[in-house]
Design an enzyme around this catalytic site. Sequence first.
Site, PDB file in Angstrom:
ATOM      1  CE  LYS A 151      -3.781  -2.495   0.539  1.00  0.00           C
ATOM      2  NZ  LYS A 151      -5.049  -2.504  -0.165  1.00  0.00           N
ATOM      3  CE  LYS A 177      -3.188  -9.585  -3.185  1.00  0.00           C
ATOM      4  NZ  LYS A 177      -3.885  -8.357  -2.769  1.00  0.00           N
ATOM      5  CG  ASN A 178       2.003  -6.769  -8.095  1.00  0.00           C
ATOM      6  OD1 ASN A 178       2.150  -7.285  -9.197  1.00  0.00           O
ATOM      7  ND2 ASN A 178       2.952  -6.060  -7.544  1.00  0.00           N
ATOM      8  CG  ASP A 179      -3.914  -3.699  -3.493  1.00  0.00           C
ATOM      9  OD1 ASP A 179      -4.763  -4.609  -3.586  1.00  0.00           O
ATOM     10  OD2 ASP A 179      -3.918  -2.845  -2.599  1.00  0.00           O
ATOM     11  CD  GLU A 180      -7.443  -5.177  -5.346  1.00  0.00           C
ATOM     12  OE1 GLU A 180      -6.615  -5.739  -4.602  1.00  0.00           O
ATOM     13  OE2 GLU A 180      -8.127  -4.201  -4.996  1.00  0.00           O
ATOM     14  CG  HIS A 271      -7.510 -10.080  -5.732  1.00  0.00           C
ATOM     15  ND1 HIS A 271      -8.698  -9.389  -5.833  1.00  0.00           N
ATOM     16  CD2 HIS A 271      -6.885  -9.597  -4.630  1.00  0.00           C
ATOM     17  CE1 HIS A 271      -8.768  -8.516  -4.835  1.00  0.00           C
ATOM     18  NE2 HIS A 271      -7.691  -8.620  -4.078  1.00  0.00           N
ATOM     19  CG  HIS A 305      -8.244 -13.084  -1.861  1.00  0.00           C
ATOM     20  ND1 HIS A 305      -7.843 -11.981  -1.152  1.00  0.00           N
ATOM     21  CD2 HIS A 305      -7.223 -13.380  -2.716  1.00  0.00           C
ATOM     22  CE1 HIS A 305      -6.630 -11.612  -1.567  1.00  0.00           C
ATOM     23  NE2 HIS A 305      -6.240 -12.445  -2.521  1.00  0.00           N
ATOM     24  CE  LYS A 313     -10.203  -3.633   2.901  1.00  0.00           C
ATOM     25  NZ  LYS A 313      -9.133  -2.763   2.412  1.00  0.00           N
TER      26      LYS A 313
HETATM   27  C1  CAP Z   1      -6.641  -5.836   1.466  1.00  0.00           C
HETATM   28  C2  CAP Z   1      -6.886  -5.743  -0.004  1.00  0.00           C
HETATM   29  C3  CAP Z   1      -7.591  -6.950  -0.659  1.00  0.00           C
HETATM   30  C4  CAP Z   1      -8.998  -7.261  -0.151  1.00  0.00           C
HETATM   31  C5  CAP Z   1      -9.762  -8.206  -1.031  1.00  0.00           C
HETATM   32  C6  CAP Z   1      -7.656  -4.479  -0.302  1.00  0.00           C
HETATM   33  O1  CAP Z   1      -5.942  -4.720   1.947  1.00  0.00           O
HETATM   34  O2  CAP Z   1      -5.687  -5.605  -0.676  1.00  0.00           O
HETATM   35  O3  CAP Z   1      -7.657  -6.714  -2.014  1.00  0.00           O
HETATM   36  O4  CAP Z   1      -8.863  -7.853   1.078  1.00  0.00           O
HETATM   37  O5  CAP Z   1     -10.877  -8.723  -0.377  1.00  0.00           O
HETATM   38  O6  CAP Z   1      -7.276  -3.807  -1.229  1.00  0.00           O
HETATM   39  O7  CAP Z   1      -8.627  -4.210   0.393  1.00  0.00           O
HETATM   40  P1  CAP Z   1      -5.893  -4.344   3.497  1.00  0.00           P
HETATM   41  P2  CAP Z   1     -11.100 -10.272  -0.233  1.00  0.00           P
HETATM   42  O8  CAP Z   1      -5.115  -5.406   4.204  1.00  0.00           O
HETATM   43  O9  CAP Z   1      -5.197  -3.026   3.559  1.00  0.00           O
HETATM   44  O10 CAP Z   1      -7.285  -4.285   3.982  1.00  0.00           O
HETATM   45  O11 CAP Z   1      -9.835 -10.863   0.311  1.00  0.00           O
HETATM   46  O12 CAP Z   1     -12.240 -10.391   0.713  1.00  0.00           O
HETATM   47  O13 CAP Z   1     -11.431 -10.787  -1.583  1.00  0.00           O
HETATM   48 MG    MG Z   2      -6.295  -5.435  -2.644  1.00  0.00          MG
END
Ligand code: CAP
Ligand code: MG
Length: 486
Positions: A151, A177-180, A271, A305, A313
């Site tokens: 992040k 991991k890369n964020d999505e 993801h 996931h 959250k």
């Molecule tokens: C978590 C996360 C994930 C979500 C996806 C986000 O970050 O990177 O993509 O958790 O949801 O961008 O919110 P944080 P799920 O740790 O900062 O919350 O795993 O339920 O599919």
């Molecule tokens: Mg994410």
Amino acid sequence: MQQDYIDLGRKVDTGEYMLAVFKIDSYKDDLLSEASEVCAESSTGSNIKVNTATNFATAHNAVVYKFDEDKKLFWIAYPWSIFDRGGNVQNIMTYIAGNVFGMSSLKECKLLDIQFPSAMLEQYDGPSYTIDDMRDYLNLYDSPILGTIIKPKIGLTPSEYAEVCYDFWLGGGHFVKNDEPQADQVFCPYEKMVDYVRMAMDKVEEITGQTKVHSFNISASDYDTMIKRADYVDSVMKPGSYAFLVDGLTAGWMAVQTVRRKYPNVFLHFHRAGHGAFTRDENPIGFSVPVLTKMARLAGTSGIHTGTAGVGKMAGSPEEDITAAYQALKLKFEVTDKTTRSFFDQSWSTAPENDKDIKDAIEKEKAIWDGGIKSIIKDKIKNKGNKKEKNWRFMNKTCPIISGGLNPVLLKPFTDLIGTIDFITTMGAGVHSHPMGTQAGAKALIQAWEAYKEGIDIEKYAEKHKLEELKVAIEFYNKKGTQAQK
Ligand code: CAP
Ligand code: MG
Ligand code: MG
Ligand code: MG
């Protein structure tokens, strides 16, 4: 009512049928009648019986074989020979999660569960590279795989990005991991990002002597670009040190299965961004998290996931998320406590009664799980590097990836719910917001696990071992609270 699509009491444990449970409600008609329309639209038919249907075609009708009118639940059997040959998950979804969601008379149409006969499973890939392979690479057998998402979600340049990876790994974290949405942005060219990650990883490995893993998002606009990204990662990174992340719902099942088939020696990370539109409880149209998870295992993802079970959250109840996690991991799912639900006795797949190998494997799996986390760790250590332990006759497991609003303090409540260490957890904000920085966030996460393993409260553990990072994390994140508490 389309009578040809109703056959209450039909014998469905023959290996010929894929079974599904839908919750159905209607603006207009009686519900059994609506269920027959759902069967027609999701298999051979349409809204009016056609003159072109041959006897052979009619034999392929999906049928309602059981229902519970009060709960609005309908059990439907699909002859699985209607599906595309060659193990095509996209094709199944087009039938059962396709036009039915748009039918105007339906107020509610939610696909809640699904079950495959074992003969059908043989047509599908299932996972190849599993969490156990990643454990071998990391030499890590007594812990969940503890990870982070970099992040801010987007906006860092390649060197800034790699710097954060470096800090997390140096603090002891295993997986990044890369964020999505990370792709090939103007300010963060893909190849440069990969190059810098490799440099950061090398540096950390030199210092710590520990191997690390990075999951790269290879989702792209088209096949060639996705493959180009994957091949670039493959050319830069050491085997085992990288995973391929695919945004499975926005890029699609075809992308997922392409990666599974082209790169069987790489961990495939699904993801599921966008799944909430289908899966949320308050949405009456769509499918459940366990259904999505089972389809991902069928398609061969190494990890998907499955949600934080209400700890983090994102929306998701313990009963749905833990059920999904068990569907991903286990050979046989049993409703063992109140946090789980299932519509089938054996909800991953049916196992033929007389198949001794499957029966033995199921019993062994049960014995290990029943012994709790200590017994799971013992089994992992005993079997490290032992590829024969893989389920050669059955589909490999998919590992749950647990993410979304987590932080080191929330590791225990989640682990208590899932009851195993076979998961990857990624904590983004919950690490990079640590008041002492990312490295301290990673340290606090590792310390939180050490405390769990020793069976000691994190507060006491931090006090006893004078762990500043954990102490600060406890104070900071307890004050923040979880999303659910806000
Ligand atoms: C978590 C996360 C994930 C979500 C996806 C986000 O970050 O990177 O993509 O958790 O949801 O961008 O919110 P944080 P799920 O740790 O900062 O919350 O795993 O339920 O599919
Ligand atoms: Mg994410
Ligand atoms: Mg059509
Ligand atoms: Mg977090």
